[in-house]
Each structure stands twice: as C-alpha cells, then as structure tokens.
Write an enzyme that holds these catalytic residues in place. Structure first.
Site, PDB file in Angstrom:
ATOM      1  N   ARG A 198      55.482 110.328 -30.748  1.00 20.27           N
ATOM      2  CA  ARG A 198      54.152 109.847 -31.122  1.00 20.27           C
ATOM      3  C   ARG A 198      53.382 110.954 -31.826  1.00 20.27           C
ATOM      4  O   ARG A 198      53.408 112.113 -31.414  1.00 20.27           O
ATOM      5  CB  ARG A 198      53.376 109.376 -29.892  1.00 20.27           C
ATOM      6  N   ARG A 218      50.524 115.208 -22.896  1.00 18.28           N
ATOM      7  CA  ARG A 218      50.441 114.471 -24.162  1.00 18.28           C
ATOM      8  C   ARG A 218      51.226 115.241 -25.216  1.00 18.28           C
ATOM      9  O   ARG A 218      50.722 116.202 -25.798  1.00 18.28           O
ATOM     10  CB  ARG A 218      48.973 114.319 -24.571  1.00 18.28           C
ATOM     11  N   GLU A 247      47.304 108.555 -15.814  1.00 12.82           N
ATOM     12  CA  GLU A 247      48.231 107.453 -16.091  1.00 12.82           C
ATOM     13  C   GLU A 247      49.669 107.948 -16.168  1.00 12.82           C
ATOM     14  O   GLU A 247      49.958 108.961 -16.806  1.00 12.82           O
ATOM     15  CB  GLU A 247      47.862 106.793 -17.424  1.00 12.82           C
ATOM     16  N   SER A 250      52.248 102.054 -17.714  1.00 17.87           N
ATOM     17  CA  SER A 250      51.424 100.944 -18.177  1.00 17.87           C
ATOM     18  C   SER A 250      52.322  99.731 -18.309  1.00 17.87           C
ATOM     19  O   SER A 250      53.332  99.778 -19.014  1.00 17.87           O
ATOM     20  CB  SER A 250      50.781 101.296 -19.528  1.00 17.87           C
ATOM     21  N   ARG A 260      55.704 113.016 -17.406  1.00 21.34           N
ATOM     22  CA  ARG A 260      54.544 112.951 -16.497  1.00 21.34           C
ATOM     23  C   ARG A 260      54.990 112.905 -15.040  1.00 21.34           C
ATOM     24  O   ARG A 260      54.286 113.405 -14.160  1.00 21.34           O
ATOM     25  CB  ARG A 260      53.672 111.755 -16.858  1.00 21.34           C
TER      26      ARG A 260
END
Length: 432
Positions: free
Chosen positions: A264, A279, A351, A354, A393
C-alpha cells in the site's frame, strides 16, 4: 456498483443511504445522466431506422424508374450516414459519463449500521481477554524499541534499501513473524473450513476494479509496469476467483483464505505511525473471503468475525470488537466490524482486523452470480472479506503484550510448535 434502474426506482432510499454516509443526494443527477444516455440512444436508433427505410424506398423508386426520387433519397441516406458518427460518439460519451459516475459511488450502509461522521461514531460491541500484568513501576515499551534493543528489528537497513515504512526482521523475530502467519492460516483451514489459496500478488485493472480499489483509490496503490498492480490485500485475487462466473447454489458458501504480502502506498498517512511496523508499504496479512447467497451473508459476517477473534484469543491477546459507523466504513462495505487489539506500549487499542459484508456491491462489478435451486434466473452473490489477521500487527501485539522487564519476549504457547519449541526470545548474538 449500483444499477441505474434500481436508483431510479428507489431514489429516496438511495439518497437516504448517501446522507447516512455524509454525502449529498445524487439520484436526480444520475437520472439526468441516464436521460441523456437514453436520448442519445433514441436519436441514433431513429437515424438508423430512417436509413434502413430510405434504402428500401430507393429500391422501390428505381423499380418505378423514378430517378428523381431515387436521387433525393440517396442524398438523404448520405446525410444520415454523415450524421451517424457524431451520434455514435454522443451515445458513447453519455454512456461513459453515467458509468464513470456510478463507479465513484460507495456502497450504501446497512440499516443496522450506526450513523456517524468518523471513528468517534463507532460502537463497541464487546471485549475479550485480559490486559497483561506488569510489575509495579514498569513502563511497557513499544514494539520498535523492544525489537531494536534485541538487535532483531532493523529500520535503518530497510530505509537504505527501500526508504521509509519498511523493516528488516532478523533471527527469532523473523521466525516469529513467519510462525504467526502459519498459525493463522492453519487455524482458518483446519478449524474454520476455509480453502487455502496461493494467489498472484500482481493483478490487472479489471481485478482491482472488481473489488473497488479502482478507480477511486488509484493513488493508494502501487503500479507494477503497464499492465499490473501489486495487491493491497489478498481480498483482490480471492474475490476475483468468482469473477464472471455463474455458480450453482449448492456450491455456496465458498470460503477462501490466503497468506500473502500486501502493498500500500499509504498516500494519505503522512505523519501517522511513522515509527515502527503499524503502517508500512509492504506487510504480510492472512485474508479471508466468503461468497454466499444473499440470505446467508449476515450470518457469514458474524462467522468470519468470530474466526478472526479466534486468532486473537488463541494468542491470549486482549481486544475489542467495534461496529463501524457510516462515516468510518470502507468504500465497498455495507457493514464492518473492526477488531482492535490492546497495545501496552501505546496504552491504546489499535486495529488488527477489519471484517466487511459488501453485499452484492462487488459482485455487480465482477458479474459474479449464482442460480438458486430450481430457478432459471440468476442472482448476484454476496461477498465478504476480513483480515484474519494482519501478521505484522499481530507481531507488534505479541511483542508488547509478552515483554518482560529484562527486554526478552515470551513466545505464546500456540506459536511454540512453529518456533522449534522456543519459549523466549532474547537478544541477538553479540547484543546484550
């Protein structure tokens, strides 16, 4: 992606869903674009019909030896023929304008999704597990401080090779990262009935369009040459497995899982989580995708979310489930649960998964259908996706929750078989 006929038949429901997302009503503008498209089609059809009729009349006039009428009709046909390219272009432009507008419209939220402007409107559903107990006076460190102190997490070496938002994991931390991914994928295959897939991580435009990464989120993606994109999530190739297919109802549900690297651009994340592994541009993730009949998708959404929770519970991590509000949901989602894991080093929930029910939004973009038992007509399937979970994560969470005051890391029980029986991670050789 929406059917313009549905929007025209249900303008109030469509605009109400947009308002819930904080967006302006759009049904009237879309209807105008559709009217323009229909008018262009009618004009082109009228010209084509008149050309065909005039051609017949020319033959009839010549049969009567009426040269004057035949010449007049030939002139008319020539004029109509000259007019046709402009009308065809108008038809294409009107159709493209409507298609472009429809592609930019996010999914409408489900009726049970709370209305809110941003993450402040999310609703906590439940919590599970316990926060770790640390000695009095001990301040837990963040994962990057722990990893660097162990000599097993190197951001500087990664930056020299690749720039910011990359990491080099070494030794036992590299193995722990691999162990986490293997543990998750085994859990989803063995306990949750998913079929393991090893998909491409390079896909074409159509695949990215099908799951709605394109065209709206083009700047968030990494282009690879002229024909491919690096996947931002395995949701893209897994969901596209049913692209342009008509399935028998007996095939459903389909449940896929994959462990892949994801990529990403993080175009909108300047200044956020610049240190550490939260991130990054490249990261590993275990993804789950389900394809169901419409009536089964709500129950499948709960099943998928529980599968992701099972990962966190197996690792002994404290987490909470959040129902996202309309202003915080993803573009393709009609309802989303986020799982947020407790990170002692940050003293916050972050988070880690999801799980979204997209309804038939993606299926329409991919033309993915099924035929109900005993029926001739087909219906669009429902697609769901969820991280089960983000491996990097999860590594962050294990480091911060299983740290000891001496800087070593206890290995969670479920990961020890993947770690050759290792129970504790200490400093790299030559590091004290």
């Amino acid at each position: 992606m929406f059917d313009i006929r549905w929007i025209r038949d249900n303008p109030d429901a469509f605009d109400a869903g947009r308002r819930a997302r904080g967006l302006e009503p759009l049904s009237a503008a879309l209807s105008s674009l559709d009217d323009r498209r229909k008018a262009a089609i009618l004009r082109l059809q009228a010209v084509q019909e008149r050309r065909n009729a005039a051609a017949k009349e020319i033959g009839q006039a010549m049969g009567r030896k009426d040269a004057e009428t035949a010449e007049r009709l030939k002139a008319e046909v020539a004029g109509l023929k000259a007019e046709a390219p402009a009308l065809e272009a108008e038809d294409r432009e009107a159709g493209a304008a409507l298609q472009d507008a429809l592609m930019e419209i996010p999914n409408l939220p489900g009726e049970d999704v709370p209305v809110g402007a941003d993450e402040g409107g999310n609703v906590e559903q439940h919590r599970a597990g316990q926060k770790p107990g640390f000695p009095d006076g001990f301040v837990p460190r963040e994962h990057f401080a722990l990893g660097e102190a162990l000599g097993l997490m190197d951001f500087d070496a990664a930056a020299k090779m690749s720039g910011a938002r990359f990491v080099v994991l070494k030794g036992a931390l590299a193995r722990l990262h691999r162990a986490l991914g293997q543990y998750m994928i085994d859990l989803h295959v063995d306990r949750h009935g998913c079929e393991e897939i090893d998909p491409p991580v390079l896909v074409r435009d159509a695949a990215m369009f099908g799951t709605a990464q394109l065209p709206k989120f083009r700047d968030d993606q990494f282009r690879a040459g002229d024909d491919h994109w690096l996947i931002p999530t395995a949701e893209v190739p897994l969901t596209n497995l049913v692209r342009e297919r008509v399935m028998d109802e007996r095939e459903l549900p389909l449940r896929f899982t994959a462990l892949t690297n994801c990529f990403r651009a993080e175009a909108g994340s300047a200044g956020r989580d610049t240190r550490g592994m939260i991130r990054q541009h490249q990261f590993a993730k275990v993804e789950m995708v389900s394809v169901t009949a419409p009536e089964a998708s709500d129950a499948e959404h709960e099943r998928m979310t529980r599968a992701a929770e099972d990962v966190l519970e197996g690792l002994g991590l404290h987490y909470r489930r959040m129902l996202l509000c309309t202003g915080d949901m993803g573009f393709a989602s009609r309802k989303t649960f986020d799982l947020e894991v407790w990170l002692p080093g940050q003293d916050a929930f972050r988070e880690i998964s999801s799980c979204s029910n997209c309804g038939d939004f993606q299926a329409r973009r991919m033309d993915a259908r099924y035929r109900p038992a005993g029926a001739k007509a087909t219906r669009f399937v429902h697609t769901l996706n969820g991280s089960g979970v983000a491996v990097g994560r999860a590594l962050v969470a294990v480091l911060e929750n299983y740290q000891d005051p001496d800087g070593t890391i206890a290995v969670p029980q479920v990961l020890r078989p993947y770690m050759g029986g290792l129970e504790r991670i200490g400093p790299a050789k030559g590091k004290s």
